[in-house]
Scaffold this active site. Structure first.
Site, PDB file in Angstrom:
ATOM      1  CG  HIS A 174      -1.871   0.997   1.413  1.00 40.63           C
ATOM      2  ND1 HIS A 174      -1.586   2.276   1.799  1.00 40.63           N
ATOM      3  CD2 HIS A 174      -3.213   0.953   1.215  1.00 40.63           C
ATOM      4  CE1 HIS A 174      -2.712   2.985   1.841  1.00 40.63           C
ATOM      5  NE2 HIS A 174      -3.709   2.194   1.489  1.00 40.63           N
ATOM      6  CG  ASP A 205       0.693  -2.189   6.166  1.00 44.35           C
ATOM      7  OD1 ASP A 205      -0.202  -2.232   7.011  1.00 44.35           O
ATOM      8  OD2 ASP A 205       0.574  -1.614   5.062  1.00 44.35           O
ATOM      9  CE  LYS A 231      -7.163   0.099   6.543  1.00 44.90           C
ATOM     10  NZ  LYS A 231      -7.959   0.622   5.448  1.00 44.90           N
ATOM     11  CB  CYS A 265      -3.670   2.902  -1.849  1.00 44.51           C
ATOM     12  SG  CYS A 265      -4.931   4.106  -1.564  1.00 44.51           S
TER      13      CYS A 265
HETATM   14  C1  LIG Z   1      -2.329  -2.592   3.736  1.00 45.65           C
HETATM   15  C2  LIG Z   1      -2.644  -1.200   4.200  1.00 45.65           C
HETATM   16  N1  LIG Z   1      -1.680  -0.472   4.774  1.00 45.65           N
HETATM   17  C3  LIG Z   1      -1.892   0.763   5.225  1.00 45.65           C
HETATM   18  C4  LIG Z   1      -3.127   1.357   5.103  1.00 45.65           C
HETATM   19  C5  LIG Z   1      -3.317   2.734   5.615  1.00 45.65           C
HETATM   20  O1  LIG Z   1      -4.262   2.745   6.653  1.00 45.65           O
HETATM   21  P1  LIG Z   1      -4.852   4.126   7.192  1.00 45.65           P
HETATM   22  O2  LIG Z   1      -5.489   4.787   6.005  1.00 45.65           O
HETATM   23  O3  LIG Z   1      -5.851   3.704   8.210  1.00 45.65           O
HETATM   24  O4  LIG Z   1      -3.736   4.904   7.737  1.00 45.65           O
HETATM   25  C6  LIG Z   1      -4.166   0.657   4.495  1.00 45.65           C
HETATM   26  C7  LIG Z   1      -5.484   1.280   4.294  1.00 45.65           C
HETATM   27  O5  LIG Z   1      -6.274   0.888   3.484  1.00 45.65           O
HETATM   28  C8  LIG Z   1      -3.920  -0.666   4.044  1.00 45.65           C
HETATM   29  O6  LIG Z   1      -4.880  -1.386   3.464  1.00 45.65           O
END
Ligand SMILES: Cc1ncc(COP(=O)(O)O)c(C=O)c1O
Length: 412
Positions: A121, A201, A227, A365
């Site tokens: 991401h 992550d 989430k 993303c």
């Molecule tokens: C794999 C992963 N990492 C990081 C994030 C970032 O999370 P946040 O937007 O809650 O900071 C997301 C959000 O969709 C994600 O799916």
């Protein structure tokens, strides 16, 4: 056993009049919240409104103590050695940036390599691009197959060949596009044997699978409360204590220092407090505590096992359709990524929306990954503990009947 019908009654977003006929398949973006979480946030504003760690009165002591209880609960949820390993941030992005800035920018040099994957991401690759720009460290990627599956043997070979140079391995335990679970324990063991630390992550794994940081032996784990049934604006950085001690905070300010003087000398508090400058999202952390209790009452083993079962049911039903391409047929958890053949992902998502089904379309993303799976836009349907087989059956029926005309018509 998860009683999904009982669980659904706990979610106002499912029970409300407005939600009738809606199927929510976008929990990878953010989950619904159970009533206990919403009630806790309201309770804070109606009965407990005070800042934490700052007031010399009962209300502030009480809220400070509740806030710290959530830190303890979070440590228990992750089987962390202590609550001192738990830093509250405002989301997974924030936690990942903190590691990249506080560890990567401080300790890496132009001799070093950061090892990652093309499935990351943006929040777990852009901060490392910055580390590379600032320190000169190089970023290399572990190969993935055409379904985005992590190549463990290739990873081991890269580590062996560049042993001593790879200082950080940073990767998602579950990809937000493909739902693949990587063999994190083995990845960490091999990284440690070759002198690297591992930043994980966990944004898409911690809500769905049981994560035990001591068993995995991971150095950093980053995830978001929103989430996993909690409020927005709260994230967690779990960190190995010796590393947290060495790291720089991303932000300086009130609450994170023990003292400072006119000459600019600052004495920071010990972790986790040195990373928590400024007033935090108090109501969010208290609400997150309720989310953790809710998940712990259900049992993460059950959430994981039955989540995988429902996900497999979805994949099996998709496999019976002849008008779709599924990009993650071997994935194990929560996410089904597909296209309806010959139909632009956004148009298909608009059609699903017109039938009351909420999914996400686009590149999710993870812009580099799309080279690997060979599709620039996909539809992502993501499940959580309140989804049911009936919802999947209805979704399958809608996808089966989707035509180019219907989808374009819905998109206009
Ligand atoms: C794999 C992963 N990492 C990081 C994030 C970032 O999370 P946040 O937007 O809650 O900071 C997301 C959000 O969709 C994600 O799916």
């Amino acid at each position: 056993m998860l009683d999904r019908e009982k669980i659904r009654k706990d979610f106002p977003m499912i029970q409300s009049e407005e939600s009738k006929g809606r199927i929510y398949l976008d929990s990878a973006a953010t989950s619904f919240k159970p009533k206990c979480v919403i009630d806790k946030v309201t309770e804070y504003y109606t009965k407990e409104n005070a800042n934490i760690h700052r007031g010399d009165y009962d209300l502030s002591y009480q809220v400070s103590s509740e806030y710290e209880q959530v830190r303890k609960l979070c440590a228990k949820f992750l089987n962390a050695p202590s609550e001192k390993n738990i830093v509250f941030t405002n989301g997974a992005s924030s936690s990942l940036n903190l590691v990249a800035y506080g560890y990567g920018q401080k300790f890496l040099t132009s001799e070093d390599i950061i090892l990652s994957t093309e499935a990351e991401h943006a929040s777990n690759i852009l901060p490392w691009f910055k580390v590379s720009e600032v320190t000169g460290a190089k970023i290399e990627y572990v190969p993935l197959d055409h379904e985005g599956v992590f190549d463990l043997e290739a990873y081991k070979k890269i580590l062996r060949e560049a042993a001593g140079k790879i200082k950080v391995v940073t990767l998602a335990q579950v990809s937000n596009v493909l739902g693949n679970i990587i063999p994190l324990k083995e990845i960490v063991r091999y990284a440690h044997e070759n002198g690297a630390i591992v930043c994980c992550d966990g944004a898409q794994s911690v809500p769905h699978i049981k994560v035990d940081v001591q068993d995995l032996d991971v150095d950093f784990l980053c995830f978001s409360a929103h989430k996993m049934l909690g409020p927005s604006g709260v994230g967690v950085l779990y960190g190995r204590y010796e590393l947290l001690e060495k790291m720089d905070p991303f932000m300086l300010g009130g609450g994170s220092n023990a003292r400072f003087d006119i000459c600019g000398n600052i004495l920071l508090k010990d972790p986790p407090f040195k990373f928590e400058a400024g007033t935090p999202c108090v109501e969010g952390v208290l609400g997150f505590g309720e989310a953790l209790k809710y998940l712990m009452d259900l049992g993460m083993e059950n959430v994981e096992a039955e989540g995988k079962e429902l996900h497999k049911y979805f994949l099996d039903e998709m496999a019976k359709l002849d008008n779709v391409t599924v990009y993650n047929p071997k994935s194990e958890t929560s996410i089904v990524t597909f296209n309806i053949n010959g139909i632009f992902a956004q148009d298909a998502a608009a059609y699903l929306n017109s039938q009351g089904i909420a999914v996400r379309s686009g590149n999710h993303c993870a812009k580099i990954l799309l080279n690997v799976i060979g599709a620039s836009e996909t539809i992502r349907a993501s499940l959580y503990l309140y989804n049911t087989k009936e919802e999947i059956d209805r979704t399958i029926a809608v996808i089966k009947e989707a035509t180019l005309e219907k989808c374009i018509g819905a998109a206009i």
